[in-house]
Design a protein around this motif. Structure first.
Motif, PDB file in Angstrom:
ATOM      1  N   ILE A 115       0.818  -1.221   0.000  1.00  0.00           N
ATOM      2  CA  ILE A 115       0.000   0.000   0.000  1.00  0.00           C
ATOM      3  C   ILE A 115       0.850   1.268   0.000  1.00  0.00           C
ATOM      4  CG2 ILE A 115      -1.822   1.243   1.275  1.00  0.00           C
ATOM      5  CD1 ILE A 115      -2.785  -1.279   0.078  1.00  0.00           C
ATOM      6  N   GLY A 116       2.164   1.146   0.176  1.00  0.00           N
ATOM      7  CA  GLY A 116       2.994   2.314   0.479  1.00  0.00           C
ATOM      8  C   GLY A 116       3.603   3.064  -0.677  1.00  0.00           C
ATOM      9  N   GLU A 117       3.300   2.708  -1.927  1.00  0.00           N
ATOM     10  CA  GLU A 117       3.997   3.333  -3.051  1.00  0.00           C
ATOM     11  C   GLU A 117       3.813   4.849  -3.074  1.00  0.00           C
ATOM     12  OE1 GLU A 117       4.254   3.133  -7.955  1.00  0.00           O
ATOM     13  OE2 GLU A 117       2.923   1.760  -6.864  1.00  0.00           O
ATOM     14  N   ARG A 118       2.570   5.314  -2.989  1.00  0.00           N
ATOM     15  CA  ARG A 118       2.333   6.763  -3.051  1.00  0.00           C
ATOM     16  C   ARG A 118       2.845   7.454  -1.784  1.00  0.00           C
ATOM     17  NH1 ARG A 118      -2.139  10.514  -2.852  1.00  0.00           N
ATOM     18  NH2 ARG A 118      -3.424   8.954  -1.799  1.00  0.00           N
ATOM     19  N   MET A 119       2.737   6.782  -0.655  1.00  0.00           N
ATOM     20  CA  MET A 119       3.266   7.338   0.588  1.00  0.00           C
ATOM     21  C   MET A 119       4.766   7.577   0.486  1.00  0.00           C
ATOM     22  SD  MET A 119       3.454   5.487   4.327  1.00  0.00           S
ATOM     23  CE  MET A 119       4.505   4.229   3.594  1.00  0.00           C
ATOM     24  N   ARG A 120       5.486   6.636  -0.136  1.00  0.00           N
ATOM     25  CA  ARG A 120       6.937   6.797  -0.269  1.00  0.00           C
ATOM     26  C   ARG A 120       7.280   7.985  -1.164  1.00  0.00           C
ATOM     27  NH1 ARG A 120       6.484   1.180  -0.678  1.00  0.00           N
ATOM     28  NH2 ARG A 120       6.771   1.207  -2.950  1.00  0.00           N
ATOM     29  N   LYS A 121       6.439   8.291  -2.147  1.00  0.00           N
ATOM     30  CA  LYS A 121       6.692   9.401  -3.060  1.00  0.00           C
ATOM     31  C   LYS A 121       6.269  10.743  -2.466  1.00  0.00           C
ATOM     32  CE  LYS A 121       6.035   6.613  -7.270  1.00  0.00           C
ATOM     33  NZ  LYS A 121       5.161   6.394  -8.467  1.00  0.00           N
ATOM     34  N   GLU A 122       5.126  10.766  -1.780  1.00  0.00           N
ATOM     35  CA  GLU A 122       4.539  12.037  -1.353  1.00  0.00           C
ATOM     36  C   GLU A 122       4.654  12.305   0.147  1.00  0.00           C
ATOM     37  OE1 GLU A 122       0.535  12.258  -2.794  1.00  0.00           O
ATOM     38  OE2 GLU A 122       1.069  11.513  -4.799  1.00  0.00           O
ATOM     39  N   GLY A 123       4.875  11.268   0.935  1.00  0.00           N
ATOM     40  CA  GLY A 123       4.978  11.456   2.376  1.00  0.00           C
ATOM     41  C   GLY A 123       6.240  12.208   2.764  1.00  0.00           C
ATOM     42  N   LEU A 124       6.171  12.888   3.893  1.00  0.00           N
ATOM     43  CA  LEU A 124       7.298  13.687   4.384  1.00  0.00           C
ATOM     44  C   LEU A 124       7.962  12.953   5.543  1.00  0.00           C
ATOM     45  CD1 LEU A 124       5.459  17.152   4.396  1.00  0.00           C
ATOM     46  CD2 LEU A 124       6.840  16.150   2.558  1.00  0.00           C
ATOM     47  N   LEU A 125       9.173  12.479   5.317  1.00  0.00           N
ATOM     48  CA  LEU A 125       9.902  11.718   6.332  1.00  0.00           C
ATOM     49  C   LEU A 125      10.466  12.667   7.386  1.00  0.00           C
ATOM     50  CD1 LEU A 125      11.035   8.918   7.179  1.00  0.00           C
ATOM     51  CD2 LEU A 125      13.068   9.464   5.811  1.00  0.00           C
ATOM     52  N   HIS A 126      10.169  12.374   8.657  1.00  0.00           N
ATOM     53  CA  HIS A 126      10.630  13.220   9.757  1.00  0.00           C
ATOM     54  C   HIS A 126      11.498  12.408  10.711  1.00  0.00           C
ATOM     55  CE1 HIS A 126       7.429  16.653   9.528  1.00  0.00           C
ATOM     56  NE2 HIS A 126       7.888  16.293   8.344  1.00  0.00           N
ATOM     57  N   HIS A 127      12.698  12.902  10.955  1.00  0.00           N
ATOM     58  CA  HIS A 127      13.624  12.224  11.855  1.00  0.00           C
ATOM     59  C   HIS A 127      13.596  12.808  13.267  1.00  0.00           C
ATOM     60  CE1 HIS A 127      15.430   9.845   8.659  1.00  0.00           C
ATOM     61  NE2 HIS A 127      15.448  10.934   7.914  1.00  0.00           N
ATOM     62  N   GLY A 128      12.866  13.901  13.461  1.00  0.00           N
ATOM     63  CA  GLY A 128      12.815  14.509  14.781  1.00  0.00           C
ATOM     64  C   GLY A 128      11.635  15.438  14.917  1.00  0.00           C
ATOM     65  N   ILE A 129      11.452  15.956  16.127  1.00  0.00           N
ATOM     66  CA  ILE A 129      10.468  17.002  16.403  1.00  0.00           C
ATOM     67  C   ILE A 129      11.154  18.071  17.238  1.00  0.00           C
ATOM     68  CG2 ILE A 129       8.471  15.448  16.324  1.00  0.00           C
ATOM     69  CD1 ILE A 129       8.471  15.530  19.417  1.00  0.00           C
ATOM     70  N   TYR A 150       1.779  11.971   6.385  1.00  0.00           N
ATOM     71  CA  TYR A 150       1.009  11.567   5.207  1.00  0.00           C
ATOM     72  C   TYR A 150      -0.442  11.502   5.654  1.00  0.00           C
ATOM     73  CZ  TYR A 150      -0.145   8.800   0.988  1.00  0.00           C
ATOM     74  OH  TYR A 150      -0.668   8.342  -0.208  1.00  0.00           O
ATOM     75  N   GLY A 151      -1.296  12.335   5.086  1.00  0.00           N
ATOM     76  CA  GLY A 151      -2.651  12.513   5.573  1.00  0.00           C
ATOM     77  C   GLY A 151      -3.461  11.227   5.687  1.00  0.00           C
ATOM     78  N   GLN A 152      -4.294  11.159   6.711  1.00  0.00           N
ATOM     79  CA  GLN A 152      -5.140   9.981   6.889  1.00  0.00           C
ATOM     80  C   GLN A 152      -6.034   9.752   5.680  1.00  0.00           C
ATOM     81  OE1 GLN A 152      -7.106   9.259  10.728  1.00  0.00           O
ATOM     82  NE2 GLN A 152      -9.039   8.985   9.631  1.00  0.00           N
ATOM     83  N   HIS A 153      -6.554  10.826   5.099  1.00  0.00           N
ATOM     84  CA  HIS A 153      -7.420  10.647   3.925  1.00  0.00           C
ATOM     85  C   HIS A 153      -6.636  10.092   2.736  1.00  0.00           C
ATOM     86  CE1 HIS A 153      -5.620  14.595   3.420  1.00  0.00           C
ATOM     87  NE2 HIS A 153      -6.009  14.636   2.165  1.00  0.00           N
ATOM     88  N   GLU A 154      -5.324  10.336   2.703  1.00  0.00           N
ATOM     89  CA  GLU A 154      -4.504   9.755   1.639  1.00  0.00           C
ATOM     90  C   GLU A 154      -4.333   8.249   1.866  1.00  0.00           C
ATOM     91  OE1 GLU A 154      -3.983  11.510  -0.823  1.00  0.00           O
ATOM     92  OE2 GLU A 154      -4.048  13.577  -0.115  1.00  0.00           O
ATOM     93  N   VAL A 155      -4.144   7.858   3.123  1.00  0.00           N
ATOM     94  CA  VAL A 155      -4.078   6.432   3.445  1.00  0.00           C
ATOM     95  C   VAL A 155      -5.392   5.757   3.054  1.00  0.00           C
ATOM     96  CG1 VAL A 155      -3.864   4.739   5.311  1.00  0.00           C
ATOM     97  CG2 VAL A 155      -2.434   6.799   5.331  1.00  0.00           C
TER      98      VAL A 155
END
Length: 411
Positions: A75-89, A113-118
């Motif tokens: 399920i993760g193909e679009r998430m890998r392209k559009e999601g924003l990877l965060h290493h910290g806060i 990565y927005g819930q509605h996108e998931v």
């Protein structure tokens, strides 16, 4: 007609499946996907339209475990392209920001990565595999929960239908009918209402920095987040009875800047406000999370304050446990894992409740707090941001506690 069976009128249709799922949110859709990968049939019924569930904007910080299961199950193909990877806060207090490096402390990260996108990705996978989702249903009710074959009644386009199944998954949210169908006295309810709410906005403005900022300010909590490289998501602590009509765009931006700007002068980018709303905050858990052949998952069983970004992640964790138990049952007839569903989930649920409450307690201003409480709160923030042990504990919980399901499907 057999004893205990449900009569079917000439105007009713009957369907049969292994698992009936009420609710096409992340929990219901993910459960159906996991079951499909194990060759287990299911039918999802949903009161809303496909457009509604795909456009309903919700928080979207995904734990490492959620990211991993989306990737492992295709399920993760679009998430890998559009999601924003965060290493910290970052945590802000006393006009300074302090970074918690989650990857350095735990080896893990989160993805925005927005819930509605998931939901969109799961709906596409479900329909693409020939799975059944019945949208816009009405008059939903569930029956015979203690029988071998419980039944879901609903109406589709004016036609009354019965869905006969082996098990029912109640993934229909806090206000859904599944939990309400459990007899009075069968559940223990734990509930806490917080004395504040979040005023949230979506702004047509690109993020001004890559990581989230949680801010404790004398005027109340604020959160800087994002939904995409072009849209910023921000929140303000406010009164639960706040009328959103009293908050002009100028007032919102003024308050956000007051609470977020520190001594280094950083501030979020401003832009037109696309959406604004007030969200009450509560903690809620029911025990057990199962009754007869009905299993509750996600918001139907528990609610967490959004401070820890755990709502969707906890729902996904629930259905991973449930799918694991159902797979064991259908594969070997062993129902021990399924019988332990509630106990397994609740161990994690209460740990997540603890973390979400703790994050809420150190970042918000409570109406009845005195000067001692405020100094203690500052000391807690100072400890977390200056102690490796304190920072590691926060990071470990934020990226997600391990689920540890033996032999979980790999997709």
């Amino acid at each position: 007609m057999e004893p205990g069976s449900v009569p079917i009128s000439s105007e009713e249709k009957m369907m049969r499946t292994q698992v009936g799922i009420v609710g096409a949110g992340p929990a219901g859709l993910m459960l159906a996907h996991l079951l499909h990968l194990q060759g287990i049939e299911s039918v999802i019924i949903e009161a809303r339209s496909r457009q509604y569930i795909e456009e309903r904007v919700r928080a979207g910080v995904l734990e490492q475990g959620t990211v991993d299961i989306l990737n492992r199950t295709g399920i993760g193909e679009r998430m890998r392209k559009e999601g924003l990877l965060h290493h910290g806060i970052e945590i802000g207090f006393q006009e300074k920001r302090h970074r918690i490096d989650m990857t350095d402390l735990t080896g893990k990260a989160v993805v925005v990565y927005g819930q509605h996108e998931v939901v969109k990705d799961l709906v596409n996978a479900r329909l693409g595999s020939g799975g059944k989702i019945v949208f816009n249903v009405e008059q939903v009710s569930i029956h015979r929960l203690n029988d071998e074959h419980p039944v879901i009644h609903f109406s589709e386009n004016g036609t009354l239908e019965q869905l006969h199944c082996d098990y029912i998954a109640g993934c229909d949210g806090f206000h859904g009918i599944c939990r309400q169908s459990i007899p009075e006295g069968a559940l223990t309810v734990y509930d806490r209402i917080y004395p504040f709410a979040w005023l949230g906005i979506l702004a047509d403005a690109p993020p001004s920095q890559e990581e989230l900022v949680y801010a404790n300010h004398e005027r109340g909590f604020a959160l800087y987040s994002m939904r995409s490289p072009k849209v910023t998501r921000l929140y303000l602590q406010c009164d639960p009875a706040e009328d959103i009509a009293n908050w002009s765009d100028d007032r919102i931006w003024s308050e956000l800047l007051t609470r977020l700007i520190g001594v280094d002068g950083w501030q979020p980018n401003q832009g037109p406000i696309l959406q604004k709303s007030v969200t009450p905050m509560r903690s809620f858990v029911v025990e057990p999370m199962q009754y007869g052949r009905l299993f509750l998952a996600g918001d139907s069983a528990h609610i967490v304050p959004p401070t820890g970004a755990k709502g969707m992640n906890l729902a996904i964790a629930d259905v991973r446990v449930l799918a694991h138990g159902l797979a064991a049952y259908y594969k070997s007839g062993n129902s021990e894992t399924l019988a332990a569903y509630s106990e397994t989930c609740l161990r994690r649920v209460w740990k997540v409740q603890r973390f979400s409450w703790w994050m809420t307690s150190i970042l918000h201003r409570f109406p009845d707090a005195n000067s001692f409480d405020q100094r203690r709160q500052t000391a807690e923030l100072d400890y977390v941001t200056s102690s490796e042990a304190g920072a590691r504990s926060l990071a470990e919980n934020y990226v997600g506690l391990p689920l540890n399901l033996a032999n979980e499907l790999a997709g």
